[in-house]
Design a protein around this motif. Sequence first.
Motif, PDB file in Angstrom:
ATOM      1  N   CYS A  16       0.842  -1.198   0.000  1.00  7.68           N
ATOM      2  CA  CYS A  16       0.000   0.000   0.000  1.00  7.68           C
ATOM      3  C   CYS A  16       0.877   1.247   0.000  1.00  7.68           C
ATOM      4  CB  CYS A  16      -0.932  -0.011   1.210  1.00  7.68           C
ATOM      5  SG  CYS A  16      -2.094  -1.399   1.209  1.00  7.68           S
ATOM      6  N   ILE A  27     -10.445   3.740   6.239  1.00 10.27           N
ATOM      7  CA  ILE A  27     -10.166   5.102   5.777  1.00 10.27           C
ATOM      8  C   ILE A  27      -9.503   5.923   6.878  1.00 10.27           C
ATOM      9  CG2 ILE A  27     -11.229   7.272   5.051  1.00 10.27           C
ATOM     10  CD1 ILE A  27     -13.291   5.661   3.502  1.00 10.27           C
ATOM     11  N   TYR A  83      -5.903   5.064   7.601  1.00  7.28           N
ATOM     12  CA  TYR A  83      -4.921   5.577   6.641  1.00  7.28           C
ATOM     13  C   TYR A  83      -4.728   7.088   6.790  1.00  7.28           C
ATOM     14  CZ  TYR A  83      -2.575   6.699   2.261  1.00  7.28           C
ATOM     15  OH  TYR A  83      -1.678   7.158   1.322  1.00  7.28           O
ATOM     16  N   THR A  99     -11.959   8.096  -1.685  1.00  6.43           N
ATOM     17  CA  THR A  99     -11.430   6.817  -2.162  1.00  6.43           C
ATOM     18  C   THR A  99     -10.432   7.009  -3.297  1.00  6.43           C
ATOM     19  OG1 THR A  99     -13.375   6.593  -3.596  1.00  6.43           O
ATOM     20  CG2 THR A  99     -13.445   5.485  -1.459  1.00  6.43           C
ATOM     21  N   LEU A 113      -6.924   7.042  -1.783  1.00  2.81           N
ATOM     22  CA  LEU A 113      -6.420   5.869  -1.069  1.00  2.81           C
ATOM     23  C   LEU A 113      -5.464   5.073  -1.953  1.00  2.81           C
ATOM     24  CD1 LEU A 113      -9.686   4.596   0.690  1.00  2.81           C
ATOM     25  CD2 LEU A 113      -7.857   6.035   1.642  1.00  2.81           C
ATOM     26  N   TYR A 115      -7.077  -1.546   0.591  1.00  6.38           N
ATOM     27  CA  TYR A 115      -7.945  -0.386   0.433  1.00  6.38           C
ATOM     28  C   TYR A 115      -8.923  -0.530  -0.725  1.00  6.38           C
ATOM     29  CZ  TYR A 115      -4.956   1.703   3.922  1.00  6.38           C
ATOM     30  OH  TYR A 115      -4.284   1.950   5.097  1.00  6.38           O
ATOM     31  N   VAL A 159     -12.193  -1.296   0.709  1.00  9.38           N
ATOM     32  CA  VAL A 159     -13.025  -0.179   1.154  1.00  9.38           C
ATOM     33  C   VAL A 159     -14.162   0.049   0.167  1.00  9.38           C
ATOM     34  CG1 VAL A 159     -13.063   2.307   1.558  1.00  9.38           C
ATOM     35  CG2 VAL A 159     -11.173   0.936   2.443  1.00  9.38           C
TER      36      VAL A 159
END
Length: 508
Positions: free
Chosen positions: A213, A268, A271, A356, A359, A365, A368
């Motif tokens: 990520c 969310i 992060y 989003t 991200l 993610y 999500v």
Amino acid sequence: MLKISLLARDNTSKPKSLDDGSKSLSESSSSITSERIHPAEEANGLSMMQTLIHLLKCNIGTGLLGLPLAMKNAGLLVGPFSLLAIGILTVHCMVILLNCAHHLSQRLQKTFVNYGEAMMYSLETCPNAWLRTHSVWGRYKNNNKRNNCLKNKNKCIKNNSFLLCLPLLFFLRYTVSFLLITTQLGFCSVYFMFMADNLQQMVEEVHVTSKTCEPRKILVLTPNVDIRFYMLTILPFLILLVFIQNLRVLSIFSTLANITTLGSMALIFQYIMQEIPDPRNLPLMASWKTFLLFFGTAIFTFEGVGMVLPLKNQMKHPQQFSFVLYWGMSLVIVLYICLGTLGYMKFGSNTQASITLNLPNCWLYQSVKLMYSIGIFFTYALQFHVPAEIIIPVIISQVSESWALFADLSVRTALVCLTCVSAILIPRLDLVISLVGSVSSSALALIIPPFLELITFYPEDMNCITIVKDIMISILGLLGCVFGTYQALYELTQPINHSVANSTGVYA
């Protein structure tokens, strides 16, 4: 399955009209045009927890993801305080609506009045005696006085009753229902596009999704399958979902929606709370032009006003709804402020229309999008419930009892297909719905409730402070309506690749 119809006919309580000569007419025509709501039976009503779950899910929709950009449009200091003020005003107007409906139901000796009925019945006790006498004209299509007026237009025109009373009251009677239908089906159409868009991205981005990520890099993808295919894939599942009409059963799906939404929100927040840059570089106040965009987005985000009265009516103990409302909306407002502020602090000037988009493009993610889409899927049934139960009783009243179930399911299917067709045919639907939502939501949440309080309680010697307060809120709501319209029109004039407020786009 026990069907709890939000807007079924109420044959146990008759309206106590101020015009005694209209009682029999009211009874005979209520099966066609009335929007009655059965009170929940003690054994089958919603518990406080079920009501809270519904309330949370009705207010946590696609608009939540655009709040970081809204904060960017307002400023790091002005944004959170403005969002708090709008939230407090919205909750206050919800309380006003509840108080007016309760007061009118007691005055008319009815178990319940819905939003549209509250507007109409309040005119019966307004200070103007002429309006009180003729307010029944706007309530029923089969009223003999109305028919006589239509037959003798020349006579009615001379005393202005035809030109002034009938159009005004008939318009007020059905304006609220029209706004509710437009707003709720508009949200459903946005949900349709949001789910299809996320499903398309998850499929198209599989080959570029990594296990690590890292901050997202802009990569424009060419879709392999048209987004309309994904919409048609979702369609049959949504049709089956809206066949469920019992709020107690829907509370199960609301719980699942809240769980998936909570999971996506947790990821969310996990992060955006890591390595937040120095916020001192961000402006505390943005320009007034971008603040107009913030205002429209903020009002659009509060989606639950249409479900307030139905939820209270379906509780086992409706007197506990005020506690649920304050507690639930407090959680919603705190969530809005935290997500919007932290998201803007994390991404700063690079904040996208949907959080989003900022991200990382990794499997963690990507989940999500999946979890939030599942939450929106189940929320669709709740937002769909209000317009369906306004329209369906009118349709069912026109058919025999043996065809009632078929008509019910057919109308529900047709309305879901309508939201799907709208999502397919209308380009940049989210901005079009934002325009409609800004007009309708502002009217339902900020303009009508204060006006309703004025005409309901004015005969009972309202104090000057309350009158001034209601006038100011209505004016603010009108300005919000104008600002929201400006926002949508401004976005619609931008190039087609401009980021949109309630969609995750096609960027990886």
